[in-house]
Scaffold this active site. Structure first.
Site, PDB file in Angstrom:
ATOM      1  N   TRP A  99       0.834  -1.213   0.000  1.00 22.31           N
ATOM      2  CA  TRP A  99       0.000   0.000   0.000  1.00 22.31           C
ATOM      3  C   TRP A  99       0.860   1.252   0.000  1.00 22.31           C
ATOM      4  O   TRP A  99       0.542   2.242  -0.666  1.00 22.31           O
ATOM      5  CB  TRP A  99      -0.965  -0.001   1.182  1.00 22.31           C
ATOM      6  CG  TRP A  99      -1.932  -1.142   1.139  1.00 22.31           C
ATOM      7  CD1 TRP A  99      -2.128  -2.081   2.095  1.00 22.31           C
ATOM      8  CD2 TRP A  99      -2.839  -1.468   0.067  1.00 22.31           C
ATOM      9  NE1 TRP A  99      -3.091  -2.974   1.701  1.00 22.31           N
ATOM     10  CE2 TRP A  99      -3.541  -2.627   0.460  1.00 22.31           C
ATOM     11  CE3 TRP A  99      -3.114  -0.906  -1.180  1.00 22.31           C
ATOM     12  CZ2 TRP A  99      -4.507  -3.229  -0.346  1.00 22.31           C
ATOM     13  CZ3 TRP A  99      -4.081  -1.503  -1.982  1.00 22.31           C
ATOM     14  CH2 TRP A  99      -4.764  -2.635  -1.569  1.00 22.31           C
ATOM     15  N   ASP A 133      -1.238   6.532   6.520  1.00 29.35           N
ATOM     16  CA  ASP A 133      -2.360   5.657   6.180  1.00 29.35           C
ATOM     17  C   ASP A 133      -2.521   4.689   7.350  1.00 29.35           C
ATOM     18  O   ASP A 133      -1.636   3.874   7.607  1.00 29.35           O
ATOM     19  CB  ASP A 133      -2.017   4.904   4.879  1.00 29.35           C
ATOM     20  CG  ASP A 133      -3.047   3.835   4.501  1.00 29.35           C
ATOM     21  OD1 ASP A 133      -4.021   3.637   5.251  1.00 29.35           O
ATOM     22  OD2 ASP A 133      -2.859   3.204   3.431  1.00 29.35           O
ATOM     23  N   LYS A 154     -11.672  -1.756   7.240  1.00 26.74           N
ATOM     24  CA  LYS A 154     -10.799  -2.683   7.956  1.00 26.74           C
ATOM     25  C   LYS A 154     -11.225  -2.773   9.418  1.00 26.74           C
ATOM     26  O   LYS A 154     -11.586  -3.819   9.901  1.00 26.74           O
ATOM     27  CB  LYS A 154      -9.333  -2.234   7.853  1.00 26.74           C
ATOM     28  CG  LYS A 154      -8.855  -1.997   6.424  1.00 26.74           C
ATOM     29  CD  LYS A 154      -8.662  -3.284   5.638  1.00 26.74           C
ATOM     30  CE  LYS A 154      -8.646  -3.088   4.137  1.00 26.74           C
ATOM     31  NZ  LYS A 154      -7.533  -2.318   3.602  1.00 26.74           N
TER      32      LYS A 154
HETATM   33  C1  LIG Z   1      -7.024  -1.934   2.274  1.00 25.28           C
HETATM   34  C2  LIG Z   1      -5.978  -0.904   2.353  1.00 25.28           C
HETATM   35  C3  LIG Z   1      -5.842   0.069   1.354  1.00 25.28           C
HETATM   36  C4  LIG Z   1      -6.730   0.105   0.125  1.00 25.28           C
HETATM   37  O1  LIG Z   1      -7.998   0.525   0.479  1.00 25.28           O
HETATM   38  P1  LIG Z   1      -9.148   0.849  -0.598  1.00 25.28           P
HETATM   39  O2  LIG Z   1     -10.225   1.419   0.248  1.00 25.28           O
HETATM   40  O3  LIG Z   1      -9.511  -0.434  -1.264  1.00 25.28           O
HETATM   41  O4  LIG Z   1      -8.613   1.856  -1.555  1.00 25.28           O
HETATM   42  C5  LIG Z   1      -4.868   1.030   1.538  1.00 25.28           C
HETATM   43  N1  LIG Z   1      -4.066   1.038   2.611  1.00 25.28           N
HETATM   44  C6  LIG Z   1      -4.161   0.105   3.573  1.00 25.28           C
HETATM   45  C7  LIG Z   1      -3.237   0.149   4.747  1.00 25.28           C
HETATM   46  C8  LIG Z   1      -5.117  -0.895   3.476  1.00 25.28           C
HETATM   47  O5  LIG Z   1      -5.207  -1.827   4.440  1.00 25.28           O
END
Ligand SMILES: *Cc1c(COP(=O)(O)O)cnc(C)c1O
Length: 360
Positions: free
Chosen positions: A101, A171, A195
């Protein structure tokens, strides 16, 4: 009705209590005679929902007044672009690449300016967090970017990088609200809700006010400008109303559990049960350096692909679902977010012990 133990990395398990409450309110939300899904985002009922959600989130994370809370859409992926578009005034940023990511965010930022890779753990399949105490931070960097918990590889920053005074952007999709955070150490904290918070379709961004300006990269769409959403209090266009309502319910549930300090204790206890077993097992082993282990995502392998497949199949039949590792790493991964009860982890470990005995 029978519910499984769902170890999905996301969309992921939600607290049963929250789902039950939502079900009870489905047809008639608090005497409005309609579902939250059928309601105007400008209605009094929805205004109460979004204001309460924001207030509860502020309380849980102790968010200072000079930070805005935005409920956005477009997934975490959209933030990979919004961050450089809104923050790259000097067109320079430093990225710490500790997983897929972070790598995707780094690659996206290259479209808008110079995105340096300040550190990486790609040499060992992202199985550790590099030492970030003295990185070659660019003197003109607009920000330093991290992915705080690596959902796919199961690593977590235990100490934040030394950004040498630069704005930290994180993030936190897969560790959001799993433990307390010191919001003031960050310029931007963002995460997808699917998540650890709520259903897919909501992204929460917590942004220090001085970073929200009209001075964005030329051509930045109105919808991708933080200021648009900050000025309109997340109601510039129709937001994901139902998703925000569910997030709000999870915030209330977290408050009832005792807040984020209590969640941290609970999550540490839960993760320890699994890691302790992985450390003593002769069949299964964790793939991450112990010092970098995530409390939320626990990848493990047997070392034998056929045995991994047999385990996943039998676990699924026994009601432990979504244990297959990410397609890029293989093996297994148990995501044990806030809403995974401790009994789920205990039952999984008991199942693994039985499997180990039967297949030794
Ligand atoms: C799942 C995830 C993403 C991607 O998320 P989307 O909502 O599908 O764009 C990005 N960063 C992390 C840390 C993730 O766990």
């Amino acid at each position: 009705m029978s519910r499984v133990y769902n170890f999905s990395a996301g969309p992921a398990v939600l607290p049963e209590e929250v789902l039950q409450e939502a079900a009870a309110e489905m047809l008639d939300y608090k005497g409005t005679g309609m579902s939250v899904m059928e309601m105007s985002h400008r209605s009094k009922a929805f205004e109460d929902i979004i204001h309460t959600a924001e207030a509860d989130l502020r309380e849980l994370l102790h968010i200072p007044d000079n930070y805005k809370v935005l409920f956005l859409q477009g997934g975490a992926h959209q933030q990979f672009a919004m961050i450089p578009m809104n923050l790259m005034k000097n067109k320079v940023a430093d990225y710490i690449v500790t997983g897929q990511w972070a790598k995707k965010a780094w690659q996206e930022a290259q479209k808008y300016g110079t995105a340096n890779k300040a550190a990486s753990s790609e040499d060992k399949t992202y199985s550790y967090i590099p030492d970030c105490s003295d990185l070659p931070i660019s003197p003109d960097a607009d920000y330093v970017y991290i992915c705080e918990n690596n959902t796919i590889y199961g690593t977590k920053f235990k100490t934040l990088p030394n950004t040498k005074g630069k704005t930290l952007v994180a993030d936190v999709s897969s560790c959001f609200l799993s433990e307390p955070m010191d919001v003031e150490k960050y310029g931007v904290i963002y995460g997808g809700a699917q998540k650890n918070i709520g259903p897919a379709g909501v992204v929460i961004a917590i942004i220090r006010e001085d970073l929200i300006t009209e001075d964005v990269l030329p051509g930045t769409p109105t919808m991708l400008t933080y200021k648009t959403h900050a000025d309109a209090e997340s109601l510039y266009n129709t937001p994901n109303c139902y998703g925000i309502y569910m997030c709000g319910k999870v915030f209330q549930w977290l408050k009832k559990q005792g807040g984020l300090g209590a969640m941290k204790e609970h999550n540490e206890k839960k993760a320890k049960i699994l890691y302790d077993y992985l450390d003593e097992s002769a069949m299964f082993r964790g793939t991450v350096e112990p010092a970098s282990r995530s409390l939320m995502n626990v990848p493990f392998v047997t070392g034998d692909k056929n045995l991994d497949a047999k385990f996943i199949k039998e676990a699924t039949e026994a009601g432990f679902v979504n244990l297959k590792g990410h397609r890029s790493v293989g093996g297994m991964r148990a995501s044990i977010y806030n809403a995974m009860p401790i009994q789920g982890v205990e039952a999984l470990v008991a199942f693994m012990k039985k499997f180990e005995k039967e297949n030794a």
